[in-house]
Write a protein that holds these residues in place. Sequence first.
Motif, PDB file in Angstrom:
ATOM      1  N   UNK A   1     -44.910   3.752  37.196  1.00 16.30           N
ATOM      2  CA  UNK A   1     -44.967   5.175  37.551  1.00 16.30           C
ATOM      3  C   UNK A   1     -46.285   5.597  38.176  1.00 16.30           C
ATOM      4  N   UNK A   2     -47.333   4.807  37.955  1.00 15.30           N
ATOM      5  CA  UNK A   2     -48.646   5.209  38.437  1.00 15.30           C
ATOM      6  C   UNK A   2     -49.371   6.151  37.506  1.00 15.30           C
ATOM      7  N   UNK A   3     -48.767   6.465  36.355  1.00 10.47           N
ATOM      8  CA  UNK A   3     -49.415   7.308  35.347  1.00 10.47           C
ATOM      9  C   UNK A   3     -50.135   6.419  34.335  1.00 10.47           C
ATOM     10  N   UNK A   4     -50.955   7.035  33.523  1.00  5.72           N
ATOM     11  CA  UNK A   4     -51.670   6.263  32.510  1.00  5.72           C
ATOM     12  C   UNK A   4     -50.747   5.934  31.347  1.00  5.72           C
ATOM     13  N   UNK A   5     -51.105   4.896  30.601  1.00  7.35           N
ATOM     14  CA  UNK A   5     -50.305   4.506  29.435  1.00  7.35           C
ATOM     15  C   UNK A   5     -50.267   5.616  28.397  1.00  7.35           C
ATOM     16  N   UNK A   6     -51.380   6.337  28.238  1.00  5.87           N
ATOM     17  CA  UNK A   6     -51.397   7.425  27.258  1.00  5.87           C
ATOM     18  C   UNK A   6     -50.473   8.560  27.690  1.00  5.87           C
ATOM     19  N   UNK A   7     -50.404   8.819  29.002  1.00  4.61           N
ATOM     20  CA  UNK A   7     -49.477   9.844  29.502  1.00  4.61           C
ATOM     21  C   UNK A   7     -48.034   9.427  29.258  1.00  4.61           C
ATOM     22  N   UNK A   8     -47.734   8.155  29.492  1.00  5.89           N
ATOM     23  CA  UNK A   8     -46.386   7.653  29.209  1.00  5.89           C
ATOM     24  C   UNK A   8     -46.061   7.855  27.733  1.00  5.89           C
ATOM     25  N   UNK A   9     -47.026   7.552  26.875  1.00  6.69           N
ATOM     26  CA  UNK A   9     -46.814   7.729  25.440  1.00  6.69           C
ATOM     27  C   UNK A   9     -46.508   9.180  25.091  1.00  6.69           C
ATOM     28  N   UNK A  10     -47.230  10.121  25.714  1.00 10.82           N
ATOM     29  CA  UNK A  10     -46.987  11.536  25.425  1.00 10.82           C
ATOM     30  C   UNK A  10     -45.615  11.978  25.932  1.00 10.82           C
ATOM     31  N   UNK A  11     -45.206  11.485  27.095  1.00 11.86           N
ATOM     32  CA  UNK A  11     -43.884  11.838  27.620  1.00 11.86           C
ATOM     33  C   UNK A  11     -42.795  11.301  26.700  1.00 11.86           C
ATOM     34  N   UNK A  12     -42.925  10.049  26.299  1.00 11.31           N
ATOM     35  CA  UNK A  12     -41.916   9.467  25.406  1.00 11.31           C
ATOM     36  C   UNK A  12     -41.853  10.231  24.085  1.00 11.31           C
ATOM     37  N   UNK A  13     -43.000  10.604  23.565  1.00 10.22           N
ATOM     38  CA  UNK A  13     -43.014  11.341  22.304  1.00 10.22           C
ATOM     39  C   UNK A  13     -42.335  12.691  22.462  1.00 10.22           C
ATOM     40  N   UNK A  14     -42.599  13.368  23.577  1.00 12.05           N
ATOM     41  CA  UNK A  14     -42.018  14.694  23.807  1.00 12.05           C
ATOM     42  C   UNK A  14     -40.501  14.628  23.895  1.00 12.05           C
ATOM     43  N   UNK A  15     -39.967  13.527  24.440  1.00 13.91           N
ATOM     44  CA  UNK A  15     -38.521  13.399  24.612  1.00 13.91           C
ATOM     45  C   UNK A  15     -37.881  12.535  23.531  1.00 13.91           C
ATOM     46  N   UNK A  16     -38.648  12.140  22.529  1.00 15.04           N
ATOM     47  CA  UNK A  16     -38.096  11.354  21.431  1.00 15.04           C
ATOM     48  C   UNK A  16     -37.625   9.974  21.840  1.00 15.04           C
ATOM     49  N   UNK A  17     -38.317   9.351  22.801  1.00 15.93           N
ATOM     50  CA  UNK A  17     -37.934   8.027  23.296  1.00 15.93           C
ATOM     51  C   UNK A  17     -38.796   6.943  22.650  1.00 15.93           C
ATOM     52  N   UNK A  18     -38.127   5.905  22.141  1.00 19.69           N
ATOM     53  CA  UNK A  18     -38.833   4.796  21.499  1.00 19.69           C
ATOM     54  C   UNK A  18     -38.204   3.486  21.974  1.00 19.69           C
ATOM     55  N   UNK A  19     -38.569   3.040  23.174  1.00 16.32           N
ATOM     56  CA  UNK A  19     -37.923   1.839  23.739  1.00 16.32           C
ATOM     57  C   UNK A  19     -38.083   0.583  22.890  1.00 16.32           C
ATOM     58  N   UNK A  20     -39.129   0.517  22.064  1.00 12.87           N
ATOM     59  CA  UNK A  20     -39.354  -0.696  21.276  1.00 12.87           C
ATOM     60  C   UNK A  20     -38.444  -0.778  20.062  1.00 12.87           C
ATOM     61  N   UNK A  21     -37.744   0.308  19.734  1.00  8.84           N
ATOM     62  CA  UNK A  21     -36.882   0.315  18.559  1.00  8.84           C
ATOM     63  C   UNK A  21     -35.428   0.147  18.963  1.00  8.84           C
ATOM     64  N   UNK A  22     -34.653  -0.429  18.071  1.00  8.06           N
ATOM     65  CA  UNK A  22     -33.212  -0.492  18.251  1.00  8.06           C
ATOM     66  C   UNK A  22     -32.554  -0.344  16.892  1.00  8.06           C
ATOM     67  N   UNK A  23     -31.310   0.116  16.904  1.00  5.60           N
ATOM     68  CA  UNK A  23     -30.543   0.252  15.673  1.00  5.60           C
ATOM     69  C   UNK A  23     -29.203  -0.424  15.883  1.00  5.60           C
ATOM     70  N   UNK A  24     -28.562  -0.773  14.816  1.00  6.36           N
ATOM     71  CA  UNK A  24     -27.297  -1.485  14.925  1.00  6.36           C
ATOM     72  C   UNK A  24     -26.108  -0.586  14.619  1.00  6.36           C
ATOM     73  N   UNK A  25     -24.954  -0.946  15.150  1.00  6.95           N
ATOM     74  CA  UNK A  25     -23.726  -0.246  14.823  1.00  6.95           C
ATOM     75  C   UNK A  25     -22.562  -1.206  15.021  1.00  6.95           C
ATOM     76  N   UNK A  26     -21.451  -0.871  14.405  1.00  8.57           N
ATOM     77  CA  UNK A  26     -20.230  -1.650  14.562  1.00  8.57           C
ATOM     78  C   UNK A  26     -19.071  -0.668  14.496  1.00  8.57           C
ATOM     79  N   UNK A  27     -18.357  -0.519  15.598  1.00 10.29           N
ATOM     80  CA  UNK A  27     -17.241   0.414  15.637  1.00 10.29           C
ATOM     81  C   UNK A  27     -16.023  -0.219  14.967  1.00 10.29           C
ATOM     82  N   UNK A  28     -15.310   0.589  14.205  1.00 11.52           N
ATOM     83  CA  UNK A  28     -14.122   0.099  13.518  1.00 11.52           C
ATOM     84  C   UNK A  28     -13.007  -0.195  14.520  1.00 11.52           C
ATOM     85  N   UNK A  29     -12.293  -1.298  14.280  1.00 14.06           N
ATOM     86  CA  UNK A  29     -11.113  -1.612  15.084  1.00 14.06           C
ATOM     87  C   UNK A  29      -9.836  -1.405  14.283  1.00 14.06           C
TER      88      UNK A  29
END
Length: 363
Positions: free
Chosen positions: A123-151
Amino acid sequence: MARTGRPKAELLLSDEEREQLLRWTRHRKSSQALAQRSRIVLECADGGSNTVVADRLGVTRHTVGKWRARFLEHRLDGLADEDRPGRPATVTAGQVEDVVVATLESTPEYATHWSRSKMAEKSGLSASTIGRIWKAFGLKPHLEDGFKLSNDPFFVDKVYDIIGLYLNPPESAVVLSVDEKSQVQALSRSQPAFPMMPGMPEKRTHDYFRHGTTSLFAAMNVADGTVIASTHRRHRATEFRKFLTKIDREVPEDLDVHVVCDNYGTHKHPTVKTWLANHPRFHMHFTPTYSSWINQVERLFAEVTRDLLQRSDHRSVQALEKDLRDWVKAWNENPKPFIWTKTADQILESLGRLLNRINGAGH
C-alpha cells in the motif's frame, strides 16, 4: 403555519461521487459504517429530508444531519471517521478502503495471509498505519477459527426440537443435556511446578507421564444447572446404559426425562434401545451432526477442563476420578445453569448469513 425547520443546503452529487457512493454501499466487504453513511448521502441527494431519511434507514435525525453536513463540507473524504486533535491526517479514505478490500479479498504472493509489513509494502503506508486501520475495522489476518457445517438432512427439525426444549420445556418433565467427556488422561508432570510469584506466572514442564484414562459421563439439568455424573474406564453402550440407569434412579419417578445427546453410536446401540423401550418416560433428542454447540453440557465440560484438567497433576486414574467426583459435588452445591437466549429462528438466520458469506467468497 406549520414549522418546516431550518432550510437545508441543497446536496448535489457529481457523477463520480454518486458512482463512488454506490460502490461503497454495494461492496460486500466494505465497512458497514461507511456503507450506512453513503446511503444517507444518496438519500439526501435524492431530495429526502432528515426525518424521512432517518425513518427509511433506521437511524436518528441527528445522524442524518451530521453526515449531510460533513459531506457538504468535505465531500467524500468527510465520510471517514472524524479526525482527532493533532497533526492532520495524511491517509485518505480511498487508501483506507484499498487496504481493507485488499486484506479481505486477496492474499500476498507466496503467503496465505497478510502481515502488517507485507500490506505496508503493497500500500505504501507504514506498518503502524496498517495496524491502526486493521484495528479500526476489526481485522486480524493472522488469526483463524474453525467451523463445520452440519450435513444432517433433518438439521432444521432438530434445531427447532432442541431449542424448543430449552426455551419452553414440557410440564412435569426434566430436560437433561447429556454427553461423555471421553479419554480424560491422568497425567503427572516430569518435574514439580514452579509456583507463581509477583511478576512471574506459574511454570510447568512441557513433558509428562501418562497413567491411564477415564470418561466422565454427565447429565446437566438445563433448568437449574445441577449435574448427575459418573466415571467409567470404558466408553461403550454398556456404560451408557448404566448411566441411564443412574439417571433413572435419581430423577423423581413422576417426571418424564428428555435427554439431549449427540449421534454417537453408543447412544443408538440395540442395548440402549432395549433399555429405552422398557423405560417409556425417557425421550431421546439427538443433536444434528457436527453440532455439539447446541448441547449445553459441552459448556460444563469447558468449565471442568478450565478448573481442573488444564493444569492437573494426577499419578493414578483413581486420583483423577476422585477429583472429578469432588468437582461435580462442589458444582452441585452452587449450580450455575447456562441460560439459552437465542431462538431457533435466530440461529437459522445466523447460519444463513454464514452460508451467504461462504458462497460469496472469492466472487
